[in-house]
Design an enzyme around this catalytic site. Sequence first.
Site, PDB file in Angstrom:
ATOM      1  N   TYR A   1       0.797  -1.227   0.000  1.00  0.00           N
ATOM      2  CA  TYR A   1       0.000   0.000   0.000  1.00  0.00           C
ATOM      3  C   TYR A   1       0.831   1.279   0.000  1.00  0.00           C
ATOM      4  O   TYR A   1       0.278   2.373   0.041  1.00  0.00           O
ATOM      5  CB  TYR A   1      -0.980  -0.012   1.182  1.00  0.00           C
ATOM      6  CG  TYR A   1      -2.202  -0.862   0.928  1.00  0.00           C
ATOM      7  CD1 TYR A   1      -2.135  -1.936   0.050  1.00  0.00           C
ATOM      8  CD2 TYR A   1      -3.406  -0.595   1.540  1.00  0.00           C
ATOM      9  CE1 TYR A   1      -3.235  -2.730  -0.196  1.00  0.00           C
ATOM     10  CE2 TYR A   1      -4.526  -1.387   1.304  1.00  0.00           C
ATOM     11  CZ  TYR A   1      -4.426  -2.457   0.430  1.00  0.00           C
ATOM     12  OH  TYR A   1      -5.533  -3.235   0.197  1.00  0.00           O
TER      13      TYR A   1
ATOM     14  N   LYS B   1       2.897 -14.489   4.838  1.00  0.00           N
ATOM     15  CA  LYS B   1       3.095 -15.495   3.786  1.00  0.00           C
ATOM     16  C   LYS B   1       4.603 -15.701   3.631  1.00  0.00           C
ATOM     17  O   LYS B   1       5.180 -15.560   2.540  1.00  0.00           O
ATOM     18  CB  LYS B   1       2.440 -14.996   2.474  1.00  0.00           C
ATOM     19  CG  LYS B   1       2.369 -16.006   1.366  1.00  0.00           C
ATOM     20  CD  LYS B   1       1.409 -17.151   1.593  1.00  0.00           C
ATOM     21  CE  LYS B   1       1.449 -18.128   0.447  1.00  0.00           C
ATOM     22  NZ  LYS B   1       0.728 -19.385   0.725  1.00  0.00           N
TER      23      LYS B   1
ATOM     24  N   ASP C   1      -3.276 -17.504   3.561  1.00  0.00           N
ATOM     25  CA  ASP C   1      -4.274 -18.327   2.853  1.00  0.00           C
ATOM     26  C   ASP C   1      -4.949 -19.304   3.813  1.00  0.00           C
ATOM     27  O   ASP C   1      -6.168 -19.497   3.777  1.00  0.00           O
ATOM     28  CB  ASP C   1      -3.648 -19.044   1.643  1.00  0.00           C
ATOM     29  CG  ASP C   1      -2.292 -19.667   1.935  1.00  0.00           C
ATOM     30  OD1 ASP C   1      -1.742 -19.432   3.033  1.00  0.00           O
ATOM     31  OD2 ASP C   1      -1.787 -20.412   1.078  1.00  0.00           O
TER      32      ASP C   1
ATOM     33  N   ASP D   1      -6.436  -5.847   5.282  1.00  0.00           N
ATOM     34  CA  ASP D   1      -7.560  -5.287   4.523  1.00  0.00           C
ATOM     35  C   ASP D   1      -8.483  -6.409   4.062  1.00  0.00           C
ATOM     36  O   ASP D   1      -9.707  -6.369   4.241  1.00  0.00           O
ATOM     37  CB  ASP D   1      -6.998  -4.512   3.316  1.00  0.00           C
ATOM     38  CG  ASP D   1      -8.014  -3.551   2.727  1.00  0.00           C
ATOM     39  OD1 ASP D   1      -9.076  -3.369   3.334  1.00  0.00           O
ATOM     40  OD2 ASP D   1      -7.731  -2.991   1.661  1.00  0.00           O
TER      41      ASP D   1
END
Length: 324
Positions: free
Chosen positions: A117, A163, A196, A220
């Site tokens: 972002y 991740k 995930d 988000d």
Amino acid sequence: MYNIAVIPGDGIGPEVVKATTTILDKIPVEFNYTYADAGDECKEKTGEPLPQETLDIARKSDAILFGAAGETAADVIVRLRRELNTYVNLRPVKSLQPDKYGDIDFMIVRENTEDLYIGDEELTDEGAIARKKITRHASERIAKYAFNYAKETGRSKVTGVHKANVLKLSDGLFKESFYKIAEEYPDIEANDFYVDATAMYLITNPLDFEVIVTTNLYGDILSDEGAGLVGGLGMIPSANIGDDNGLFEPVHGSAPDIAGQGIANPAATILSACMMLDYLGENEYARKIENILIDVIREGKDVTPDLGGNSSTQEMAEAIASRL
Ligand code: ATP
């Protein structure tokens, strides 16, 4: 008296903000509102989505109440968070209807200043590249906030989400920072999941989560998933908190499909105002408004269509205000 910068913005923003100030006006706390423009309409009128004057008003206020921004969201809300250095984004996922959605109650602590972002994108011969920024300082700072939050609110577990198996350096650093800070909080359990897997566990085991701390983008996405768990985007508030500023806004955006119809659910913005009251130290009134809102939603009479009722945004707000 508190100086509040009010930025209604676009779409349903002005509708849910008006509903919220109707309620705030009923409590014996004095607010001096300064309204400021930002968003798509503001860009059309002035050429700028976030004018300097709005930034100045926001900076000088005790707290900021924000509605929604449409297409210009990146230039408005993402920029506001950065300019005000509100490095924490708190997004509580709490079921106000436990009989319908189960007793879900966890907090997403989202890092608010970096990750993808930062908007550092460039076109290349093949397509485009976006850079993802993760620093040790911001990762430790957000982990510390999450563990402190858990400690202060009597939660027993903090889950780090990343991740790191694929993004070894960037998310790897986030994970490493998380466990470094965890050592300072031996009484609080620390675990971590890949983003995930978290997306699935939120559906299969939502009651296992107490506090989630994660990077900007994952936070988000997971908070919208959280909204889906507890009745939709109309239900989730948020707080952006830094050392000098607090900005409070619903998680939803401008919802152009329902804007202007007076049917937007104001709960997310009302709950954001409750987070603002907590930030200002007016906890008693925050709980009072929250409890009345919960009663009104559970009774199911004076509520908007997404909650199964026939009331307008303003009628729902007035039903709450009349009980204060
Ligand atoms: P934006 O681009 O500004 O984020 P969007 O429509 O892509 O707008 P949201 O505004 O976050 O995304 O909302 C997605 C959908 O969820 C809306 O189109 C609307 O149908 C529903 N929704 C969002 N907020 C509310 C609300 N407060 N009350 C009722 N429905 C809502």
